[in-house]
Scaffold this motif. Structure first.
Motif, PDB file in Angstrom:
ATOM      1  N   LYS A  17      -9.906  10.643  -1.481  1.00  0.00           N
ATOM      2  CA  LYS A  17     -11.145  10.030  -0.995  1.00  0.00           C
ATOM      3  C   LYS A  17     -10.941   9.276   0.323  1.00  0.00           C
ATOM      4  CE  LYS A  17     -14.199  10.596  -4.494  1.00  0.00           C
ATOM      5  NZ  LYS A  17     -15.562  11.175  -4.331  1.00  0.00           N
ATOM      6  N   LEU A  18      -9.786   8.600   0.469  1.00  0.00           N
ATOM      7  CA  LEU A  18      -9.632   7.635   1.555  1.00  0.00           C
ATOM      8  C   LEU A  18      -8.583   7.991   2.605  1.00  0.00           C
ATOM      9  CD1 LEU A  18      -9.868   4.286  -0.459  1.00  0.00           C
ATOM     10  CD2 LEU A  18     -11.693   5.515   0.730  1.00  0.00           C
ATOM     11  N   GLU A  19      -7.802   9.035   2.405  1.00  0.00           N
ATOM     12  CA  GLU A  19      -6.758   9.375   3.364  1.00  0.00           C
ATOM     13  C   GLU A  19      -7.371   9.693   4.730  1.00  0.00           C
ATOM     14  OE1 GLU A  19      -2.548  11.729   3.241  1.00  0.00           O
ATOM     15  OE2 GLU A  19      -4.281  12.744   2.364  1.00  0.00           O
ATOM     16  N   GLY A  20      -6.830   9.044   5.766  1.00  0.00           N
ATOM     17  CA  GLY A  20      -7.315   9.303   7.120  1.00  0.00           C
ATOM     18  C   GLY A  20      -8.537   8.502   7.512  1.00  0.00           C
ATOM     19  N   GLU A  21      -9.050   7.682   6.633  1.00  0.00           N
ATOM     20  CA  GLU A  21     -10.214   6.844   6.929  1.00  0.00           C
ATOM     21  C   GLU A  21      -9.835   5.886   8.053  1.00  0.00           C
ATOM     22  OE1 GLU A  21     -13.134   3.867   6.952  1.00  0.00           O
ATOM     23  OE2 GLU A  21     -11.045   3.459   6.472  1.00  0.00           O
ATOM     24  N   GLY A  22     -10.733   5.680   9.032  1.00  0.00           N
ATOM     25  CA  GLY A  22     -10.352   4.999  10.264  1.00  0.00           C
ATOM     26  C   GLY A  22     -10.799   3.565  10.433  1.00  0.00           C
ATOM     27  N   SER A  23     -11.345   2.940   9.402  1.00  0.00           N
ATOM     28  CA  SER A  23     -11.870   1.585   9.576  1.00  0.00           C
ATOM     29  C   SER A  23     -10.919   0.502   9.062  1.00  0.00           C
ATOM     30  CB  SER A  23     -13.211   1.451   8.842  1.00  0.00           C
ATOM     31  OG  SER A  23     -13.007   1.330   7.452  1.00  0.00           O
ATOM     32  N   GLY A  24      -9.744   0.918   8.596  1.00  0.00           N
ATOM     33  CA  GLY A  24      -8.818  -0.045   8.005  1.00  0.00           C
ATOM     34  C   GLY A  24      -8.903  -0.112   6.499  1.00  0.00           C
ATOM     35  N   HIS A  25      -9.749   0.740   5.910  1.00  0.00           N
ATOM     36  CA  HIS A  25      -9.891   0.782   4.449  1.00  0.00           C
ATOM     37  C   HIS A  25      -9.379   2.133   3.934  1.00  0.00           C
ATOM     38  CE1 HIS A  25     -12.759  -2.217   5.875  1.00  0.00           C
ATOM     39  NE2 HIS A  25     -12.567  -2.827   4.715  1.00  0.00           N
ATOM     40  N   ASP A  26      -8.238   2.529   4.447  1.00  0.00           N
ATOM     41  CA  ASP A  26      -7.687   3.844   4.159  1.00  0.00           C
ATOM     42  C   ASP A  26      -6.745   3.813   2.951  1.00  0.00           C
ATOM     43  OD1 ASP A  26      -5.684   2.336   5.271  1.00  0.00           O
ATOM     44  OD2 ASP A  26      -4.983   3.880   6.657  1.00  0.00           O
ATOM     45  N   TRP A  27      -6.106   4.939   2.706  1.00  0.00           N
ATOM     46  CA  TRP A  27      -5.211   5.079   1.567  1.00  0.00           C
ATOM     47  C   TRP A  27      -4.059   4.072   1.633  1.00  0.00           C
ATOM     48  CZ3 TRP A  27      -3.867   5.829  -3.070  1.00  0.00           C
ATOM     49  CH2 TRP A  27      -2.539   6.122  -3.437  1.00  0.00           C
ATOM     50  N   TRP A  28      -3.516   3.830   2.826  1.00  0.00           N
ATOM     51  CA  TRP A  28      -2.368   2.924   2.922  1.00  0.00           C
ATOM     52  C   TRP A  28      -2.773   1.479   2.674  1.00  0.00           C
ATOM     53  CZ3 TRP A  28       1.783   5.205   1.946  1.00  0.00           C
ATOM     54  CH2 TRP A  28       1.996   6.522   2.359  1.00  0.00           C
ATOM     55  N   HIS A  29      -4.022   1.130   2.946  1.00  0.00           N
ATOM     56  CA  HIS A  29      -4.529  -0.181   2.535  1.00  0.00           C
ATOM     57  C   HIS A  29      -4.471  -0.300   1.016  1.00  0.00           C
ATOM     58  CE1 HIS A  29      -7.205  -3.517   1.704  1.00  0.00           C
ATOM     59  NE2 HIS A  29      -8.092  -2.709   1.144  1.00  0.00           N
ATOM     60  N   ILE A  30      -4.867   0.754   0.337  1.00  0.00           N
ATOM     61  CA  ILE A  30      -4.838   0.761  -1.131  1.00  0.00           C
ATOM     62  C   ILE A  30      -3.406   0.589  -1.638  1.00  0.00           C
ATOM     63  CG2 ILE A  30      -5.337   2.100  -3.217  1.00  0.00           C
ATOM     64  CD1 ILE A  30      -7.829   1.165  -1.703  1.00  0.00           C
ATOM     65  N   VAL A  31      -2.471   1.301  -1.017  1.00  0.00           N
ATOM     66  CA  VAL A  31      -1.069   1.207  -1.426  1.00  0.00           C
ATOM     67  C   VAL A  31      -0.559  -0.231  -1.276  1.00  0.00           C
ATOM     68  CG1 VAL A  31       1.293   1.933  -0.878  1.00  0.00           C
ATOM     69  CG2 VAL A  31      -0.556   3.623  -0.911  1.00  0.00           C
ATOM     70  N   ARG A  32      -0.886  -0.867  -0.159  1.00  0.00           N
ATOM     71  CA  ARG A  32      -0.427  -2.244   0.057  1.00  0.00           C
ATOM     72  C   ARG A  32      -1.055  -3.209  -0.950  1.00  0.00           C
ATOM     73  NH1 ARG A  32      -1.504  -0.540   5.389  1.00  0.00           N
ATOM     74  NH2 ARG A  32      -3.404  -1.793   5.433  1.00  0.00           N
ATOM     75  N   VAL A  33      -2.339  -3.048  -1.212  1.00  0.00           N
ATOM     76  CA  VAL A  33      -3.011  -3.902  -2.193  1.00  0.00           C
ATOM     77  C   VAL A  33      -2.395  -3.683  -3.579  1.00  0.00           C
ATOM     78  CG1 VAL A  33      -5.196  -4.362  -3.393  1.00  0.00           C
ATOM     79  CG2 VAL A  33      -5.167  -4.073  -0.903  1.00  0.00           C
ATOM     80  N   TYR A  34      -2.152  -2.444  -3.918  1.00  0.00           N
ATOM     81  CA  TYR A  34      -1.543  -2.098  -5.209  1.00  0.00           C
ATOM     82  C   TYR A  34      -0.177  -2.769  -5.356  1.00  0.00           C
ATOM     83  CZ  TYR A  34       0.414   0.987  -8.850  1.00  0.00           C
ATOM     84  OH  TYR A  34       1.000   1.496  -9.991  1.00  0.00           O
ATOM     85  N   ASN A  35       0.665  -2.653  -4.330  1.00  0.00           N
ATOM     86  CA  ASN A  35       2.002  -3.249  -4.397  1.00  0.00           C
ATOM     87  C   ASN A  35       1.935  -4.773  -4.442  1.00  0.00           C
ATOM     88  OD1 ASN A  35       3.289  -0.759  -4.374  1.00  0.00           O
ATOM     89  ND2 ASN A  35       3.476  -0.701  -2.146  1.00  0.00           N
ATOM     90  N   ASN A  36       1.041  -5.362  -3.666  1.00  0.00           N
ATOM     91  CA  ASN A  36       0.885  -6.812  -3.693  1.00  0.00           C
ATOM     92  C   ASN A  36       0.391  -7.289  -5.051  1.00  0.00           C
ATOM     93  OD1 ASN A  36       1.514  -8.805  -1.769  1.00  0.00           O
ATOM     94  ND2 ASN A  36       0.120  -7.907  -0.284  1.00  0.00           N
ATOM     95  N   ALA A  37      -0.539  -6.538  -5.643  1.00  0.00           N
ATOM     96  CA  ALA A  37      -1.079  -6.902  -6.952  1.00  0.00           C
ATOM     97  C   ALA A  37       0.013  -6.868  -8.022  1.00  0.00           C
ATOM     98  CB  ALA A  37      -2.228  -5.965  -7.339  1.00  0.00           C
ATOM     99  N   LEU A  38       0.884  -5.865  -7.954  1.00  0.00           N
ATOM    100  CA  LEU A  38       1.984  -5.785  -8.914  1.00  0.00           C
ATOM    101  C   LEU A  38       2.947  -6.957  -8.740  1.00  0.00           C
ATOM    102  CD1 LEU A  38       2.888  -1.975  -8.929  1.00  0.00           C
ATOM    103  CD2 LEU A  38       1.517  -3.247 -10.581  1.00  0.00           C
TER     104      LEU A  38
END
Length: 217
Positions: A17-38
């Motif tokens: 859904k989010l890979e390549g999204e250009g507003s800063g809400h992309d897949w890698w944002h999700i990965v960072r949030v996921y890791n921080n949450a853990l």
């Protein structure tokens, strides 16, 4: 279905859904949030005697930006998309409702969201998301989003006042409207501690930005 497999399928769903999204809400944002949450969960567990549902934290972190309101979706849209996806994976309704609750209440929404998270899982995911909005990464994401919205970088003629937090239409003003406020809005002890250095990075950036803008450096 085993929880590990559900998490893996959720990662694939969100990445698509989010890979390549250009507003800063992309897949890698999700990965960072996921890791921080853990990481926050790991450090907060002793305070809650282990009573934190890591599965809800994982799903909440992975799905928190699905059908985001910034892109025209409603809470009902988000609820339907997340619920339908998790139902297909045979996730319990109680867990689905919790994940939807997190996704629908996590956002700052221009400071208009007065809701306070009522679960520790929601607080953790919200802190992880807010951490990714500040610091060096937050600065980068802010300018990415400003470009996406076709905002000017900075307009001193707009009457921007660094002590006035009314919304302006330039990217630098966003720091004063939202980002500099987030340190004080962290829910958890760990989130607050993590926010300290990131907040200082933004303050130093803004000091340098204004000095350079005025030809002082």
């Amino acid at each position: 279905m085993k929880r590990k497999l559900i998490i893996e399928k959720t990662k694939k769903f969100v990445k698509a859904k989010l890979e390549g999204e250009g507003s800063g809400h992309d897949w890698w944002h999700i990965v960072r949030v996921y890791n921080n949450a853990l990481d926050i969960t790991k450090k907060e567990r002793s305070l809650y005697k282990g009573n934190i549902d890591i599965f809800v934290v994982e799903l909440g972190a992975l799905l928190h930006d699905i059908a985001d309101h910034k892109f025209g979706y409603s809470d009902e849209d988000r609820k339907n998309i997340i619920s339908n996806f998790l139902l297909e994976l045979e996730v319990q309704k109680k867990i689905i409702d919790h994940v939807v609750y997190i996704a629908n209440n996590i956002s700052f929404k221009g400071g208009k969201n007065k809701h306070e998270m009522e679960t520790i899982e929601g607080e953790i995911v919200q802190d992880a998301d807010r951490l990714d909005a500040i610091g060096a990464i937050g600065i980068g994401r802010t300018f990415a989003y400003g470009g996406y919205k076709k905002r000017v970088m900075y307009d001193p003629d707009s009457g921007v006042d660094t002590n006035n937090r009314e919304a302006k239409e330039d990217t630098i003003s966003h720091f004063y409207e939202k980002l500099l406020l987030l340190k004080g809005k962290m829910n958890t002890k760990t989130g607050y501690e993590k926010a300290q250095n990131r907040h200082r990075v933004m303050e130093e950036f803004l000091e340098n930005f204004h000095s350079e803008w005025n030809g002082e450096k």
